[in-house]
Design a protein around this motif. Structure first.
Motif, PDB file in Angstrom:
ATOM      1  N   PRO A  41       0.827  -1.206   0.000  1.00 25.77           N
ATOM      2  CA  PRO A  41       0.000   0.000   0.000  1.00 25.77           C
ATOM      3  C   PRO A  41       0.865   1.262   0.000  1.00 25.77           C
ATOM      4  CG  PRO A  41       0.041  -0.944   2.195  1.00 25.77           C
ATOM      5  CD  PRO A  41       0.890  -1.836   1.318  1.00 25.77           C
ATOM      6  N   TYR A  42       0.435   2.251  -0.749  1.00 31.10           N
ATOM      7  CA  TYR A  42       1.130   3.534  -0.811  1.00 31.10           C
ATOM      8  C   TYR A  42       0.157   4.626  -0.407  1.00 31.10           C
ATOM      9  CZ  TYR A  42       4.707   0.958  -3.187  1.00 31.10           C
ATOM     10  OH  TYR A  42       5.671   0.038  -3.480  1.00 31.10           O
ATOM     11  N   MET A  43       0.502   5.360   0.631  1.00 28.25           N
ATOM     12  CA  MET A  43      -0.338   6.454   1.096  1.00 28.25           C
ATOM     13  C   MET A  43      -0.253   7.579   0.069  1.00 28.25           C
ATOM     14  SD  MET A  43      -2.395   7.564   3.457  1.00 28.25           S
ATOM     15  CE  MET A  43      -2.107   6.388   4.754  1.00 28.25           C
ATOM     16  N   THR A  44      -1.239   7.655  -0.804  1.00 28.24           N
ATOM     17  CA  THR A  44      -1.266   8.678  -1.841  1.00 28.24           C
ATOM     18  C   THR A  44      -1.590  10.033  -1.226  1.00 28.24           C
ATOM     19  OG1 THR A  44      -2.006   6.984  -3.380  1.00 28.24           O
ATOM     20  CG2 THR A  44      -2.279   9.266  -4.078  1.00 28.24           C
ATOM     21  N   MET A  45      -2.550  10.026  -0.282  1.00 29.26           N
ATOM     22  CA  MET A  45      -2.881  11.248   0.456  1.00 29.26           C
ATOM     23  C   MET A  45      -3.292  10.854   1.870  1.00 29.26           C
ATOM     24  SD  MET A  45      -5.712  14.243  -0.245  1.00 29.26           S
ATOM     25  CE  MET A  45      -7.078  13.434   0.599  1.00 29.26           C
ATOM     26  N   PRO A  46      -2.557  11.306   2.873  1.00 29.15           N
ATOM     27  CA  PRO A  46      -2.932  11.005   4.255  1.00 29.15           C
ATOM     28  C   PRO A  46      -4.337  11.526   4.558  1.00 29.15           C
ATOM     29  CG  PRO A  46      -0.765  12.043   4.149  1.00 29.15           C
ATOM     30  CD  PRO A  46      -1.371  12.142   2.787  1.00 29.15           C
ATOM     31  N   ALA A  47      -4.930  10.990   5.599  1.00 32.06           N
ATOM     32  CA  ALA A  47      -6.287  11.397   5.973  1.00 32.06           C
ATOM     33  C   ALA A  47      -6.387  12.918   6.045  1.00 32.06           C
ATOM     34  CB  ALA A  47      -6.666  10.783   7.311  1.00 32.06           C
ATOM     35  N   ASP A 102      -9.587  15.803   6.038  1.00 32.33           N
ATOM     36  CA  ASP A 102     -11.027  16.062   6.062  1.00 32.33           C
ATOM     37  C   ASP A 102     -11.841  14.773   5.936  1.00 32.33           C
ATOM     38  OD1 ASP A 102     -10.539  18.790   6.314  1.00 32.33           O
ATOM     39  OD2 ASP A 102     -10.604  19.121   4.145  1.00 32.33           O
ATOM     40  N   GLY A 103     -11.367  13.697   6.562  1.00 30.17           N
ATOM     41  CA  GLY A 103     -12.096  12.438   6.563  1.00 30.17           C
ATOM     42  C   GLY A 103     -11.937  11.605   5.298  1.00 30.17           C
ATOM     43  N   VAL A 104     -11.024  12.000   4.412  1.00 32.37           N
ATOM     44  CA  VAL A 104     -10.781  11.263   3.171  1.00 32.37           C
ATOM     45  C   VAL A 104      -9.345  10.750   3.187  1.00 32.37           C
ATOM     46  CG1 VAL A 104     -10.668  11.416   0.650  1.00 32.37           C
ATOM     47  CG2 VAL A 104     -12.413  12.725   1.905  1.00 32.37           C
ATOM     48  N   THR A 105      -9.160   9.455   2.891  1.00 37.82           N
ATOM     49  CA  THR A 105      -7.839   8.857   2.770  1.00 37.82           C
ATOM     50  C   THR A 105      -7.735   8.230   1.383  1.00 37.82           C
ATOM     51  OG1 THR A 105      -7.795   8.357   5.131  1.00 37.82           O
ATOM     52  CG2 THR A 105      -6.234   7.167   3.746  1.00 37.82           C
ATOM     53  N   ILE A 106      -6.611   8.445   0.701  1.00 40.51           N
ATOM     54  CA  ILE A 106      -6.402   7.858  -0.621  1.00 40.51           C
ATOM     55  C   ILE A 106      -5.142   7.010  -0.577  1.00 40.51           C
ATOM     56  CG2 ILE A 106      -6.097   8.298  -3.076  1.00 40.51           C
ATOM     57  CD1 ILE A 106      -7.443  11.015  -2.653  1.00 40.51           C
ATOM     58  N   ASN A 107      -5.293   5.736  -0.957  1.00 38.12           N
ATOM     59  CA  ASN A 107      -4.180   4.797  -1.022  1.00 38.12           C
ATOM     60  C   ASN A 107      -4.156   4.153  -2.398  1.00 38.12           C
ATOM     61  OD1 ASN A 107      -3.127   4.521   1.814  1.00 38.12           O
ATOM     62  ND2 ASN A 107      -5.277   4.086   2.171  1.00 38.12           N
ATOM     63  N   THR A 108      -2.973   3.948  -2.938  1.00 39.76           N
ATOM     64  CA  THR A 108      -2.812   3.100  -4.108  1.00 39.76           C
ATOM     65  C   THR A 108      -2.200   1.811  -3.602  1.00 39.76           C
ATOM     66  OG1 THR A 108      -2.580   4.985  -5.568  1.00 39.76           O
ATOM     67  CG2 THR A 108      -1.734   2.877  -6.376  1.00 39.76           C
ATOM     68  N   VAL A 109      -2.829   0.684  -3.943  1.00 37.84           N
ATOM     69  CA  VAL A 109      -2.433  -0.595  -3.361  1.00 37.84           C
ATOM     70  C   VAL A 109      -2.089  -1.583  -4.473  1.00 37.84           C
ATOM     71  CG1 VAL A 109      -3.102  -2.451  -1.785  1.00 37.84           C
ATOM     72  CG2 VAL A 109      -4.035  -0.138  -1.450  1.00 37.84           C
ATOM     73  N   ASP A 110      -0.900  -2.185  -4.377  1.00 38.56           N
ATOM     74  CA  ASP A 110      -0.471  -3.247  -5.285  1.00 38.56           C
ATOM     75  C   ASP A 110      -0.699  -4.579  -4.568  1.00 38.56           C
ATOM     76  OD1 ASP A 110       0.481  -0.985  -6.546  1.00 38.56           O
ATOM     77  OD2 ASP A 110       2.536  -1.695  -6.721  1.00 38.56           O
ATOM     78  N   PHE A 111      -1.564  -5.429  -5.131  1.00 39.14           N
ATOM     79  CA  PHE A 111      -1.848  -6.751  -4.580  1.00 39.14           C
ATOM     80  C   PHE A 111      -1.130  -7.793  -5.429  1.00 39.14           C
ATOM     81  CE2 PHE A 111      -5.549  -4.221  -3.480  1.00 39.14           C
ATOM     82  CZ  PHE A 111      -5.930  -4.662  -2.226  1.00 39.14           C
TER      83      PHE A 111
END
Length: 129
Positions: free
Chosen positions: A26-32, A34-43
């Motif tokens: 998982p890569y934290m694209t944008m930390p939390a 305003d209640g929104v978290t964005i992650n890019t995840v390689d499975f």
């Protein structure tokens, strides 16, 4: 306005005690914010999240590979590059790579995530039952 530069994204390999089965990056694209978290995840093939839900929903954007997702009580759905998934607030679900393919997705999580138990291997390996 917040700008998150690529060199500040925190890439972390899934580890024991995390909310994943298998090898996940998982890569934290944008930390939390305003209640929104964005992650890019390689499975990696066969890797997946635990069962979980989101306080205000989640958007998944499949960037590459082939994956699977399931909402509690529903069928396992196959995901392909370009698919976008909306998961409603409080909807219990999981997502990850197919057994024979990697998957990369961006996950936009709204509000608090409630992590639960792992997806049972028998359920994952027998999606038609």
């Amino acid at each position: 306005m917040i700008i998150v530069r690529p060199h500040t994204q925190a890439g972390v390999r899934g580890k024991p005690g995390s909310q994943f089965t298998g090898d996940v990056f998982p890569y934290m694209t944008m930390p939390a914010t305003d209640g929104v978290t964005i992650n890019t995840v390689d499975f990696t093939p066969g890797a997946r999240t635990f069962w979980h839900s989101h306080e205000n929903g989640q958007i998944l954007i499949v960037l590459a590979g082939r994956g699977l997702t399931q909402s509690e009580g529903g069928p396992i759905e196959v995901l392909h590059q370009g698919d976008v998934v909306w998961v409603s607030a409080g909807e219990r679900h999981w997502h990850g790579a197919a057994e024979d393919s990697y998957m990369v997705h961006t996950a936009i999580s709204l509000g608090v995530t409630n992590w639960e138990e792992p997806v049972d291997d028998a359920d994952y390996h027998n999606p038609t039952e």
